[in-house]
Design a protein around this motif. Structure first.
Motif, PDB file in Angstrom:
ATOM      1  N   ILE A  26       4.991   6.548   3.365  1.00 26.02           N
ATOM      2  CA  ILE A  26       4.294   6.927   2.137  1.00 26.02           C
ATOM      3  C   ILE A  26       3.707   8.327   2.313  1.00 26.02           C
ATOM      4  CG2 ILE A  26       2.333   6.402   0.624  1.00 26.02           C
ATOM      5  CD1 ILE A  26       4.578   4.406   0.314  1.00 26.02           C
ATOM      6  N   LEU A  27       3.958   9.197   1.338  1.00 27.07           N
ATOM      7  CA  LEU A  27       3.348  10.523   1.344  1.00 27.07           C
ATOM      8  C   LEU A  27       1.939  10.434   0.771  1.00 27.07           C
ATOM      9  CD1 LEU A  27       6.291  12.797   0.197  1.00 27.07           C
ATOM     10  CD2 LEU A  27       5.199  12.751   2.438  1.00 27.07           C
ATOM     11  N   VAL A  28       1.050  11.232   1.339  1.00 24.50           N
ATOM     12  CA  VAL A  28      -0.356  11.275   0.941  1.00 24.50           C
ATOM     13  C   VAL A  28      -0.647  12.696   0.456  1.00 24.50           C
ATOM     14  CG1 VAL A  28      -2.723  11.011   1.787  1.00 24.50           C
ATOM     15  CG2 VAL A  28      -0.898   9.582   2.726  1.00 24.50           C
ATOM     16  N   PRO A  29      -1.360  12.850  -0.652  1.00 25.31           N
ATOM     17  CA  PRO A  29      -1.701  14.205  -1.101  1.00 25.31           C
ATOM     18  C   PRO A  29      -2.586  14.912  -0.075  1.00 25.31           C
ATOM     19  CG  PRO A  29      -2.199  12.592  -2.815  1.00 25.31           C
ATOM     20  CD  PRO A  29      -1.861  11.825  -1.571  1.00 25.31           C
ATOM     21  N   THR A  30      -2.358  16.204   0.101  1.00 29.61           N
ATOM     22  CA  THR A  30      -3.231  16.984   0.975  1.00 29.61           C
ATOM     23  C   THR A  30      -4.580  17.171   0.288  1.00 29.61           C
ATOM     24  OG1 THR A  30      -2.225  19.000   0.078  1.00 29.61           O
ATOM     25  CG2 THR A  30      -1.413  18.237   2.220  1.00 29.61           C
TER      26      THR A  30
ATOM     27  N   ALA B 230      12.704   8.258   5.027  1.00 33.90           N
ATOM     28  CA  ALA B 230      12.542   8.289   3.573  1.00 33.90           C
ATOM     29  C   ALA B 230      11.056   8.437   3.288  1.00 33.90           C
ATOM     30  CB  ALA B 230      13.087   7.023   2.931  1.00 33.90           C
ATOM     31  N   LEU B 231      10.703   9.547   2.672  1.00 32.35           N
ATOM     32  CA  LEU B 231       9.313   9.795   2.298  1.00 32.35           C
ATOM     33  C   LEU B 231       9.160   9.407   0.838  1.00 32.35           C
ATOM     34  CD1 LEU B 231       8.942  13.249   4.059  1.00 32.35           C
ATOM     35  CD2 LEU B 231       8.270  10.999   4.916  1.00 32.35           C
ATOM     36  N   VAL B 232       8.143   8.625   0.539  1.00 30.23           N
ATOM     37  CA  VAL B 232       7.994   8.031  -0.791  1.00 30.23           C
ATOM     38  C   VAL B 232       6.661   8.432  -1.406  1.00 30.23           C
ATOM     39  CG1 VAL B 232       7.921   5.859  -2.085  1.00 30.23           C
ATOM     40  CG2 VAL B 232       9.400   6.058  -0.068  1.00 30.23           C
ATOM     41  N   VAL B 233       6.735   8.851  -2.673  1.00 28.87           N
ATOM     42  CA  VAL B 233       5.533   9.075  -3.475  1.00 28.87           C
ATOM     43  C   VAL B 233       5.492   7.967  -4.514  1.00 28.87           C
ATOM     44  CG1 VAL B 233       4.340  10.602  -5.095  1.00 28.87           C
ATOM     45  CG2 VAL B 233       5.620  11.577  -3.172  1.00 28.87           C
TER      46      VAL B 233
ATOM     47  N   ILE C 191       0.109  -3.167   1.250  1.00 30.14           N
ATOM     48  CA  ILE C 191       1.021  -3.481   0.139  1.00 30.14           C
ATOM     49  C   ILE C 191       1.722  -2.222  -0.321  1.00 30.14           C
ATOM     50  CG2 ILE C 191       1.146  -4.325  -2.247  1.00 30.14           C
ATOM     51  CD1 ILE C 191      -1.181  -6.249  -1.449  1.00 30.14           C
ATOM     52  N   ARG C 192       1.005  -1.102  -0.356  1.00 30.55           N
ATOM     53  CA  ARG C 192       1.625   0.186  -0.717  1.00 30.55           C
ATOM     54  C   ARG C 192       2.738   0.524   0.279  1.00 30.55           C
ATOM     55  NH1 ARG C 192      -0.613   3.548  -4.363  1.00 30.55           N
ATOM     56  NH2 ARG C 192       0.097   5.391  -3.261  1.00 30.55           N
ATOM     57  N   SER C 193       2.494   0.283   1.552  1.00 29.41           N
ATOM     58  CA  SER C 193       3.527   0.550   2.570  1.00 29.41           C
ATOM     59  C   SER C 193       4.763  -0.297   2.307  1.00 29.41           C
ATOM     60  CB  SER C 193       2.986   0.266   3.968  1.00 29.41           C
ATOM     61  OG  SER C 193       1.974   1.169   4.292  1.00 29.41           O
ATOM     62  N   PHE C 194       4.553  -1.583   2.045  1.00 32.80           N
ATOM     63  CA  PHE C 194       5.687  -2.461   1.743  1.00 32.80           C
ATOM     64  C   PHE C 194       6.418  -1.990   0.492  1.00 32.80           C
ATOM     65  CE2 PHE C 194       7.405  -5.873  -0.857  1.00 32.80           C
ATOM     66  CZ  PHE C 194       8.437  -6.296  -0.034  1.00 32.80           C
ATOM     67  N   LEU C 195       5.681  -1.613  -0.551  1.00 31.00           N
ATOM     68  CA  LEU C 195       6.320  -1.156  -1.787  1.00 31.00           C
ATOM     69  C   LEU C 195       7.147   0.103  -1.550  1.00 31.00           C
ATOM     70  CD1 LEU C 195       3.519  -1.840  -4.408  1.00 31.00           C
ATOM     71  CD2 LEU C 195       5.661  -3.102  -4.100  1.00 31.00           C
ATOM     72  N   GLY C 196       6.685   0.992  -0.674  1.00 35.03           N
ATOM     73  CA  GLY C 196       7.483   2.169  -0.319  1.00 35.03           C
ATOM     74  C   GLY C 196       8.805   1.771   0.307  1.00 35.03           C
TER      75      GLY C 196
ATOM     76  N   GLU D 198     -11.558  -2.994  -3.199  1.00 30.39           N
ATOM     77  CA  GLU D 198     -11.402  -1.548  -3.085  1.00 30.39           C
ATOM     78  C   GLU D 198      -9.918  -1.194  -3.035  1.00 30.39           C
ATOM     79  OE1 GLU D 198     -13.658   1.047  -2.876  1.00 30.39           O
ATOM     80  OE2 GLU D 198     -15.151  -0.442  -3.483  1.00 30.39           O
ATOM     81  N   ALA D 199      -9.562  -0.032  -3.551  1.00 31.50           N
ATOM     82  CA  ALA D 199      -8.161   0.418  -3.578  1.00 31.50           C
ATOM     83  C   ALA D 199      -7.563   0.481  -2.176  1.00 31.50           C
ATOM     84  CB  ALA D 199      -8.066   1.774  -4.263  1.00 31.50           C
ATOM     85  N   THR D 200      -8.373   0.801  -1.168  1.00 32.40           N
ATOM     86  CA  THR D 200      -7.859   0.910   0.196  1.00 32.40           C
ATOM     87  C   THR D 200      -7.358  -0.429   0.739  1.00 32.40           C
ATOM     88  OG1 THR D 200     -10.096   0.632   1.069  1.00 32.40           O
ATOM     89  CG2 THR D 200      -9.307   2.893   0.779  1.00 32.40           C
ATOM     90  N   ALA D 201      -7.823  -1.522   0.169  1.00 28.41           N
ATOM     91  CA  ALA D 201      -7.378  -2.845   0.616  1.00 28.41           C
ATOM     92  C   ALA D 201      -5.890  -3.045   0.357  1.00 28.41           C
ATOM     93  CB  ALA D 201      -8.184  -3.944  -0.077  1.00 28.41           C
ATOM     94  N   PHE D 202      -5.330  -2.270  -0.571  1.00 26.47           N
ATOM     95  CA  PHE D 202      -3.918  -2.419  -0.917  1.00 26.47           C
ATOM     96  C   PHE D 202      -3.001  -1.538  -0.064  1.00 26.47           C
ATOM     97  CE2 PHE D 202      -6.074  -3.832  -4.844  1.00 26.47           C
ATOM     98  CZ  PHE D 202      -5.500  -5.083  -4.953  1.00 26.47           C
ATOM     99  N   GLY D 203      -3.541  -0.879   0.955  1.00 27.11           N
ATOM    100  CA  GLY D 203      -2.740   0.000   1.811  1.00 27.11           C
ATOM    101  C   GLY D 203      -1.490  -0.663   2.382  1.00 27.11           C
TER     102      GLY D 203
END
Length: 158
Positions: A54-58, A90-93, A11-16, A4-9
């Motif tokens: 990491i910024l999240v869409p509203t 630093a806010l990252v999209v 990793i997304r934080s690290f990439l930010g 599932e995409a959520t499993a990469f959370g």
């Protein structure tokens, strides 16, 4: 195996964090990337102590309630950042279409992703803390800070 995409959370934080450190390095800095599993900053570059988020869409309902607010950032109970440990946020999209490729080579797992077209918004901790309301945040148990898009764009550095 389905992932599932959520499993990469994480990793997304690290990439930010990585995107911000790479941005500082590209501008002649000498950043040290510590990562986000510690109190305070994720990146140190000279006198800058940067916490990357990491910024999240509203959601559609949040956009109806707060027109012009397209992004939110997690900040549990709106706690202030300690200016002794963090000087900048630093806010990252990350790109919407960021795909993760996972390879398992005899037990050695690799994950790759492209961070092209990432956006970075840099805000001083003092300015960011002005947006937070720790008293109401604690009482209401707020998890996110919803940000005005026009304000955010004023802080865009990449």
């Amino acid at each position: 195996m389905e992932i599932e995409a959520t499993a990469f959370g994480p990793i997304r934080s690290f990439l930010g964090e990585y995107v911000v450190a790479a941005w500082r390095e590209a501008r002649g800095g000498s950043p040290i990337l510590f990562g986000g599993r510690r109190a305070g900053h994720d990146i140190r570059d000279d006198d800058m102590l940067i916490d990357a988020k990491i910024l999240v869409p509203t959601s559609p309902s949040e956009r109806r309630t707060w027109p012009g607010h397209e992004w939110k950032v997690a900040r549990d109970r709106h706690a202030h950042f300690n200016p002794d440990k963090t000087t900048h946020i630093a806010l990252v999209v990350l790109p919407d279409d960021m795909a993760f490729e996972l390879t398992d080579n005899d037990g050695r797992v690799s994950v790759s992703a492209s961070c092209k077209n990432s956006e970075i918004f840099l805000i001083s901790v003092a300015s960011f803390n002005d947006l937070l309301d720790p008293e109401a945040g604690a009482e209401e148990r707020w998890r996110y800070l919803i940000l005005e898009t026009s304000w955010l764009k004023q802080h865009q550095v990449q």
